[in-house]
Design a protein around this motif. Structure first.
Motif, PDB file in Angstrom:
ATOM      1  N   GLU A 212      34.843  32.371  48.149  1.00  0.00           N
ATOM      2  CA  GLU A 212      33.488  33.636  49.220  1.00  0.00           C
ATOM      3  C   GLU A 212      33.534  34.810  48.079  1.00  0.00           C
ATOM      4  OE1 GLU A 212      31.882  34.827  53.190  1.00  0.00           O
ATOM      5  OE2 GLU A 212      33.434  33.558  52.911  1.00  0.00           O
ATOM      6  N   THR A 213      32.297  34.882  47.950  1.00  0.00           N
ATOM      7  CA  THR A 213      32.107  36.503  47.562  1.00  0.00           C
ATOM      8  C   THR A 213      31.522  36.875  48.721  1.00  0.00           C
ATOM      9  OG1 THR A 213      32.074  35.392  45.021  1.00  0.00           O
ATOM     10  CG2 THR A 213      31.563  37.441  45.309  1.00  0.00           C
ATOM     11  N   LEU A 214      32.323  38.403  48.879  1.00  0.00           N
ATOM     12  CA  LEU A 214      32.042  39.255  49.950  1.00  0.00           C
ATOM     13  C   LEU A 214      31.124  40.346  49.323  1.00  0.00           C
ATOM     14  CD1 LEU A 214      35.507  39.043  52.066  1.00  0.00           C
ATOM     15  CD2 LEU A 214      34.076  37.757  52.333  1.00  0.00           C
ATOM     16  N   GLY A 215      31.852  40.277  48.138  1.00  0.00           N
ATOM     17  CA  GLY A 215      30.519  41.844  47.872  1.00  0.00           C
ATOM     18  C   GLY A 215      31.391  42.220  46.377  1.00  0.00           C
ATOM     19  N   ALA A 216      31.086  43.371  45.741  1.00  0.00           N
ATOM     20  CA  ALA A 216      31.359  44.002  44.169  1.00  0.00           C
ATOM     21  C   ALA A 216      31.816  45.008  45.037  1.00  0.00           C
ATOM     22  CB  ALA A 216      30.542  43.415  43.546  1.00  0.00           C
ATOM     23  N   LEU A 217      32.873  45.940  43.946  1.00  0.00           N
ATOM     24  CA  LEU A 217      33.232  47.314  44.179  1.00  0.00           C
ATOM     25  C   LEU A 217      32.773  47.367  42.402  1.00  0.00           C
ATOM     26  CD1 LEU A 217      36.525  48.327  45.053  1.00  0.00           C
ATOM     27  CD2 LEU A 217      34.215  48.457  46.769  1.00  0.00           C
TER      28      LEU A 217
END
Length: 250
Positions: A212-217
């Motif tokens: 899963e990709t939760l978000g991006a920094l």
């Protein structure tokens, strides 16, 4: 004839379409324009807007309709309760201090990304990006989210949003975007220069938890502040920070 539950879901879909139109606009919209953008009959759009105004999710001004204050309360509830932003904030602060650049946290909403946290670097960017701003997945940190879309969704995304032109004037075709996203998957980060804002460079990494990709920094700043020989260090810092956020999320 549609069953009652099916009809209710269709009404909900239409209401959310109207809310989406109001979210994306930067100026009040006339009823006819709301209906056109939501692909609805004017009478249907009017009924939906009446309910949204009554509930506070839309507001009617002399020049048209805008998003209402209840949307702010909903956004606040998300920020207060969202585990990702709570975990990421101290890491963003550390990242901004370590790199001197502005550190941001994005999450994906359909084929867009939304800013949910930001910590300014030593020299703040000339433009201010407000929390809740919706931006494209085709540019900057958006690529660190789009690169891990499932294959059918990725192809639909590429087909829908290409061709397009970056702020630098560079024309991006479907094949070029697919290659770019492939590099992001292979490298584990996205490096962007003058894609959305001229002379702004950004390094972004996905927050991956299992599959899963939760978000991006992302860190960003003027091109002049990030020397080419310092890029490997910045890339490592961003990837390390993204990994730290992922490790702390359930």
């Amino acid at each position: 004839m549609a069953t009652a539950p099916a009809a209710s879901m269709r009404s909900l879909d239409r209401a959310l379409d109207v809310l989406g139109v109001l979210e994306d606009t930067r100026q009040p919209l006339r009823l006819s324009e709301v209906a056109r953008r939501a692909d609805l009959h004017v009478a249907t759009a009017q009924r939906i807007l009446n309910v949204l105004v009554e509930r506070g999710y839309a507001a009617k001004e002399d020049s048209g309709y805008v998003a209402g204050p209840a949307a702010v309360a909903t956004a606040h509830a998300f920020l207060v309760n969202n585990r990702l932003s709570q975990v990421a904030l101290p890491i963003l602060q550390e990242l901004a201090a370590t790199t001197g650049l502005t550190a941001s946290l994005f999450v994906r909403v359909a084929f867009s990304r939304v800013l949910i946290a930001r910590v300014q670097g030593r020299n703040p960017l000339r433009y201010q990006l407000p929390i809740g701003e919706k931006l494209p997945l085709t540019l900057g940190a958006g690529k660190a989210l789009a690169a891990w879309l499932p294959e059918p969704e990725l192809r639909a995304f590429i087909d829908q949003f290409t061709p397009f032109t970056r702020i630098s004037g560079e024309q991006i075709t479907a094949d070029a975007l697919a290659r770019d996203l492939g590099r992001v998957r292979d490298d584990g980060y996205a490096l962007s220069l003058s894609e959305r804002v001229l002379d702004v460079i950004a390094v972004s990494a996905p927050i991956r938890h299992g599959e899963e990709t939760l978000g991006a920094l992302s860190v960003s700043g003027p091109h002049s502040e990030l020397a080419e020989d310092d890029r490997p260090r910045i890339i490592n810092e961003v990837r390390r920070a993204a990994g730290a956020v992922a490790a702390r999320c359930p």
